[in-house]
Each structure stands twice: as C-alpha cells, then as structure tokens.
Write a protein that holds these residues in place. Sequence first.
Motif, PDB file in Angstrom:
ATOM      1  N   GLY A  85      41.830  28.391  -1.299  1.00 39.45           N
ATOM      2  CA  GLY A  85      42.304  27.467  -0.277  1.00 39.45           C
ATOM      3  C   GLY A  85      41.163  26.697   0.347  1.00 39.45           C
ATOM      4  N   TRP A  86      41.303  26.397   1.628  1.00 41.90           N
ATOM      5  CA  TRP A  86      40.368  25.524   2.323  1.00 41.90           C
ATOM      6  C   TRP A  86      39.156  26.289   2.832  1.00 41.90           C
ATOM      7  CZ3 TRP A  86      41.468  20.350   2.348  1.00 41.90           C
ATOM      8  CH2 TRP A  86      42.784  19.978   2.067  1.00 41.90           C
ATOM      9  N   GLY A  87      38.062  25.562   3.057  1.00 45.49           N
ATOM     10  CA  GLY A  87      36.870  26.112   3.679  1.00 45.49           C
ATOM     11  C   GLY A  87      36.198  27.163   2.818  1.00 45.49           C
ATOM     12  N   THR A  88      35.656  28.197   3.484  1.00 47.04           N
ATOM     13  CA  THR A  88      34.956  29.241   2.737  1.00 47.04           C
ATOM     14  C   THR A  88      35.893  29.992   1.805  1.00 47.04           C
ATOM     15  OG1 THR A  88      35.325  30.928   4.445  1.00 47.04           O
ATOM     16  CG2 THR A  88      33.368  29.546   4.673  1.00 47.04           C
ATOM     17  N   ALA A  89      37.186  29.972   2.097  1.00 47.63           N
ATOM     18  CA  ALA A  89      38.162  30.673   1.260  1.00 47.63           C
ATOM     19  C   ALA A  89      38.189  30.136  -0.163  1.00 47.63           C
ATOM     20  CB  ALA A  89      39.559  30.568   1.877  1.00 47.63           C
ATOM     21  N   GLY A  90      37.733  28.895  -0.344  1.00 47.56           N
ATOM     22  CA  GLY A  90      37.757  28.295  -1.674  1.00 47.56           C
ATOM     23  C   GLY A  90      36.386  28.054  -2.268  1.00 47.56           C
ATOM     24  N   CYS A  91      35.336  28.570  -1.625  1.00 44.30           N
ATOM     25  CA  CYS A  91      33.983  28.348  -2.131  1.00 44.30           C
ATOM     26  C   CYS A  91      33.761  29.084  -3.457  1.00 44.30           C
ATOM     27  CB  CYS A  91      32.948  28.812  -1.116  1.00 44.30           C
ATOM     28  SG  CYS A  91      32.800  27.742   0.328  1.00 44.30           S
ATOM     29  N   ALA A  92      32.911  28.526  -4.288  1.00 47.57           N
ATOM     30  CA  ALA A  92      32.581  29.159  -5.564  1.00 47.57           C
ATOM     31  C   ALA A  92      31.474  30.190  -5.403  1.00 47.57           C
ATOM     32  CB  ALA A  92      32.158  28.090  -6.580  1.00 47.57           C
ATOM     33  N   ASP A  93      30.656  30.041  -4.370  1.00 39.26           N
ATOM     34  CA  ASP A  93      29.514  30.928  -4.168  1.00 39.26           C
ATOM     35  C   ASP A  93      29.554  31.535  -2.763  1.00 39.26           C
ATOM     36  OD1 ASP A  93      28.201  30.273  -6.732  1.00 39.26           O
ATOM     37  OD2 ASP A  93      27.935  28.297  -5.808  1.00 39.26           O
ATOM     38  N   ASP A  94      28.744  32.573  -2.591  1.00 36.93           N
ATOM     39  CA  ASP A  94      28.674  33.217  -1.282  1.00 36.93           C
ATOM     40  C   ASP A  94      28.155  32.236  -0.235  1.00 36.93           C
ATOM     41  OD1 ASP A  94      29.475  35.406  -2.663  1.00 36.93           O
ATOM     42  OD2 ASP A  94      27.655  36.585  -2.323  1.00 36.93           O
ATOM     43  N   VAL A  95      28.670  32.392   0.995  1.00 39.72           N
ATOM     44  CA  VAL A  95      28.303  31.520   2.104  1.00 39.72           C
ATOM     45  C   VAL A  95      27.938  32.396   3.300  1.00 39.72           C
ATOM     46  CG1 VAL A  95      29.082  29.689   3.648  1.00 39.72           C
ATOM     47  CG2 VAL A  95      29.915  29.750   1.301  1.00 39.72           C
ATOM     48  N   GLU A  96      26.931  31.983   4.058  1.00 37.93           N
ATOM     49  CA  GLU A  96      26.590  32.683   5.289  1.00 37.93           C
ATOM     50  C   GLU A  96      26.735  31.722   6.461  1.00 37.93           C
ATOM     51  OE1 GLU A  96      22.550  34.184   7.155  1.00 37.93           O
ATOM     52  OE2 GLU A  96      23.170  35.517   5.517  1.00 37.93           O
ATOM     53  N   LEU A  97      27.393  32.167   7.505  1.00 39.69           N
ATOM     54  CA  LEU A  97      27.592  31.319   8.676  1.00 39.69           C
ATOM     55  C   LEU A  97      27.789  32.196   9.907  1.00 39.69           C
ATOM     56  CD1 LEU A  97      31.176  29.736   8.444  1.00 39.69           C
ATOM     57  CD2 LEU A  97      30.432  31.647   7.065  1.00 39.69           C
ATOM     58  N   SER A  98      27.859  31.561  11.072  1.00 38.13           N
ATOM     59  CA  SER A  98      27.980  32.302  12.325  1.00 38.13           C
ATOM     60  C   SER A  98      29.442  32.621  12.629  1.00 38.13           C
ATOM     61  CB  SER A  98      27.392  31.480  13.471  1.00 38.13           C
ATOM     62  OG  SER A  98      28.174  30.308  13.678  1.00 38.13           O
ATOM     63  N   LEU A  99      29.642  33.540  13.579  1.00 36.97           N
ATOM     64  CA  LEU A  99      30.997  33.857  14.021  1.00 36.97           C
ATOM     65  C   LEU A  99      31.691  32.620  14.583  1.00 36.97           C
ATOM     66  CD1 LEU A  99      30.519  37.299  15.826  1.00 36.97           C
ATOM     67  CD2 LEU A  99      31.663  36.899  13.640  1.00 36.97           C
ATOM     68  N   ARG A 100      30.959  31.804  15.359  1.00 39.16           N
ATOM     69  CA  ARG A 100      31.606  30.629  15.948  1.00 39.16           C
ATOM     70  C   ARG A 100      31.961  29.597  14.896  1.00 39.16           C
ATOM     71  NH1 ARG A 100      26.706  28.671  19.849  1.00 39.16           N
ATOM     72  NH2 ARG A 100      25.090  28.324  18.275  1.00 39.16           N
ATOM     73  N   ASP A 101      31.224  29.575  13.777  1.00 37.44           N
ATOM     74  CA  ASP A 101      31.611  28.686  12.691  1.00 37.44           C
ATOM     75  C   ASP A 101      32.805  29.235  11.918  1.00 37.44           C
ATOM     76  OD1 ASP A 101      29.869  26.630  13.216  1.00 37.44           O
ATOM     77  OD2 ASP A 101      28.277  27.395  11.921  1.00 37.44           O
ATOM     78  N   LEU A 102      32.942  30.565  11.872  1.00 39.07           N
ATOM     79  CA  LEU A 102      34.170  31.141  11.313  1.00 39.07           C
ATOM     80  C   LEU A 102      35.367  30.668  12.134  1.00 39.07           C
ATOM     81  CD1 LEU A 102      33.260  34.887  10.564  1.00 39.07           C
ATOM     82  CD2 LEU A 102      33.512  33.040   8.901  1.00 39.07           C
ATOM     83  N   ALA A 103      35.220  30.694  13.468  1.00 40.77           N
ATOM     84  CA  ALA A 103      36.298  30.235  14.346  1.00 40.77           C
ATOM     85  C   ALA A 103      36.610  28.769  14.101  1.00 40.77           C
ATOM     86  CB  ALA A 103      35.914  30.469  15.810  1.00 40.77           C
ATOM     87  N   PHE A 104      35.557  27.965  13.938  1.00 47.24           N
ATOM     88  CA  PHE A 104      35.740  26.538  13.667  1.00 47.24           C
ATOM     89  C   PHE A 104      36.526  26.319  12.387  1.00 47.24           C
ATOM     90  CE2 PHE A 104      33.833  22.981  11.164  1.00 47.24           C
ATOM     91  CZ  PHE A 104      34.506  21.948  11.794  1.00 47.24           C
ATOM     92  N   PHE A 105      36.159  27.002  11.313  1.00 50.06           N
ATOM     93  CA  PHE A 105      36.857  26.820  10.041  1.00 50.06           C
ATOM     94  C   PHE A 105      38.280  27.382  10.100  1.00 50.06           C
ATOM     95  CE2 PHE A 105      32.562  26.328   8.074  1.00 50.06           C
ATOM     96  CZ  PHE A 105      32.792  25.104   7.467  1.00 50.06           C
ATOM     97  N   ALA A 106      38.463  28.483  10.824  1.00 44.76           N
ATOM     98  CA  ALA A 106      39.801  29.076  10.919  1.00 44.76           C
ATOM     99  C   ALA A 106      40.797  28.116  11.558  1.00 44.76           C
ATOM    100  CB  ALA A 106      39.743  30.380  11.716  1.00 44.76           C
ATOM    101  N   ILE A 107      40.341  27.338  12.540  1.00 44.52           N
ATOM    102  CA  ILE A 107      41.224  26.385  13.210  1.00 44.52           C
ATOM    103  C   ILE A 107      41.234  25.036  12.500  1.00 44.52           C
ATOM    104  CG2 ILE A 107      41.622  25.052  15.324  1.00 44.52           C
ATOM    105  CD1 ILE A 107      42.437  27.918  15.654  1.00 44.52           C
ATOM    106  N   SER A 108      40.080  24.490  12.196  1.00 46.88           N
ATOM    107  CA  SER A 108      40.011  23.105  11.712  1.00 46.88           C
ATOM    108  C   SER A 108      40.629  22.918  10.340  1.00 46.88           C
ATOM    109  CB  SER A 108      38.554  22.616  11.698  1.00 46.88           C
ATOM    110  OG  SER A 108      37.780  23.374  10.782  1.00 46.88           O
ATOM    111  N   VAL A 109      40.404  23.867   9.420  1.00 42.88           N
ATOM    112  CA  VAL A 109      40.967  23.734   8.070  1.00 42.88           C
ATOM    113  C   VAL A 109      41.814  24.949   7.693  1.00 42.88           C
ATOM    114  CG1 VAL A 109      39.161  22.192   7.242  1.00 42.88           C
ATOM    115  CG2 VAL A 109      38.864  24.656   6.975  1.00 42.88           C
ATOM    116  N   SER A 110      42.141  25.789   8.679  1.00 39.68           N
ATOM    117  CA  SER A 110      42.971  26.973   8.463  1.00 39.68           C
ATOM    118  C   SER A 110      42.388  27.883   7.385  1.00 39.68           C
ATOM    119  CB  SER A 110      44.409  26.568   8.093  1.00 39.68           C
ATOM    120  OG  SER A 110      45.321  27.582   8.456  1.00 39.68           O
ATOM    121  N   ASP A 111      41.079  28.086   7.440  1.00 42.73           N
ATOM    122  CA  ASP A 111      40.352  28.902   6.481  1.00 42.73           C
ATOM    123  C   ASP A 111      40.784  30.367   6.622  1.00 42.73           C
ATOM    124  OD1 ASP A 111      38.380  30.497   5.211  1.00 42.73           O
ATOM    125  OD2 ASP A 111      36.825  28.990   5.554  1.00 42.73           O
TER     126      ASP A 111
END
Length: 302
Positions: A85-111
């Motif tokens: 799906g969208w965001g990190t959920a659909g990435c081909a490779d491992d991704v590292e990000l902050s908790l607040r960026d997880l929140a951003f992706f969860a809302i903005s693209v429903s990751d």
Amino acid sequence: MVEERIREIFARAGADGLLHAVPVGGTPLTEVTAGAEVAVGADEPVVIASVFKVLLVLEFARQAAAGQLDPRERVRVGAADRLGGWGTAGCADDVELSLRDLAFFAISVSDNSAADLLLARVGLDTVQLLAGELGLDRTRIVGGPRDVLDSMLAEVGARDEAEFALRYPALPDDRKRRLSVLDPLRTNAGTPREITRLLRLIWRDEAGPPEACLQVRELMTRQVFRHRLVSGFPDEVTVAAKTGTLPGLHLEAGVVRYPDGGCYAISVFARTRKLAASRTAVDAALGAAARIAVDSLRGKGL
C-alpha cells in the motif's frame, strides 16, 4: 427533508449511507440538540477502518506532550512490517524514520505499517483507554492494520497476500460480506456521532493538551486524498480529514472550515449495495452528502 436528500444521494450511487454533522464551536458537547446537527443513522454501529488512526495518533501526541516518549525516537520498518500500500507499507527496502514521521505517514497517506509500529509503541491498551476517557463508549479498538489483514487471510484460507489476491475474487459476494473486518461487532468500530465527538474534542483542545490536539489537526490537513469530503466543497473551504476503506466500505471523517470562521465536524459512511459498485460514484456521494449537511447547518440550500 435534509436526511431524505442525503439518502437519495447515496441511493443514486448504489450505496446506503450514514452521516453525522455538527458545528465544532458554540454549545458545549453535552448540549448539541437535533436543531444543531444533521443525523442520518448517526447512532448505528459502523466499521471505522483507518479512521481509527486519528485516535491512535492522538494518543501518540498526548504521550509526546507528557514526555512519556520522544517523538524523535527512530524506528526501522523492515520487510516483516510491510503490508503493501501507501508510504512505508509499500517500500521495497527497509526504511528508518522517527515516531512523529510514522504518525505523519499514518494520517497523510494512511500508511498501515506506520500505524502498526506506532500502535506497538504507544500500546493498544492505552488507545482503548483513551476512547473511554473521551466518552466514546461505543467505540471499540481491537487491533491495528496487521490484525485486520491477518483476520482476512485466515477467513479466506490464504497463507499470504498473494494467495489472498487469488482466492478473494472467486468468493461469492455473500461470503465476502461475512468477513469479520466488515462486521462492527468484531472489528474496530464506532458510530458516526462518536466520531464527530472525537473531532470536536480535538478541534476544541479538549481531547488532551493543546499542543497534542494541534498536532493531530495539522496532520489531518495534510491528508493527500482529495476524492471524498474535499470533492463536495469549494476551494476556499479547508478540509482536514481521514479516510477509511475496506471492500464495499467507503468512509471519511473530518472538519471543514469556511472563510467566515464556520467550522463543522462530519463523519460519513457508505456501504455499497454491490461490491462491484463504482468507487468514483460512491466517493463523490460522500462529498455531496457532507455538503448538503453543512449547507443545512449554515441555513442554506433548504
């Protein structure tokens, strides 16, 4: 009369719809009367799907404001976390990000992967407790996106998403409709009225510390999907919202603000009568129904 027009909007799109709309400001939450709301099945139980991410991110923002976690804490999203799906959920490779960026992706693209990892960090039990604290007595949170996916795989008898994609289309519609993810008694659920209550509390800084409520509001303004609530309003109206989607279910909850300061919380849910119904038509019906409701609250279009 307004409720009848809203039902007709959904019927023309091949769906049944539920809606609640209410002004954000003005009277206290306990004093909203029928004259200050538009309600179409507003107290019926509904599956809330990804709309639950608003409550999840609110809990994250409250914990950050209280110093219980560091929003800059780094999280690695690996292959085992990805759901597609969208965001990190659909990435081909491992991704590292902050908790607040997880929140951003969860809302903005429903990751969904971001939501799962954030839920693991803040705790399912605390999200459940938050719903109770806010008076959302008919809102139930039983798990995150991974739990939803696992239940669908198990009920269809699929080992993974690839096998599910092969098996699911061959199922008869009545079998698809019986999936637990479509049953408000067995999955994340609430009512249209409780969802607008949640939004009003956030917009009035009554759902937690003001900085936490502000963070949720700002994230909701950054949602990228513009095909539902946004489609019903003119460009000068700002919309902050969160979508939710499952087979045959189209929903969105948000707050619209007019240039004159008028601000309205809306939750709208559509269940298609046929699973093959036009998604575009149903999505447009959500926006059209929301506009009718808000026009009624503003004393227009009656």
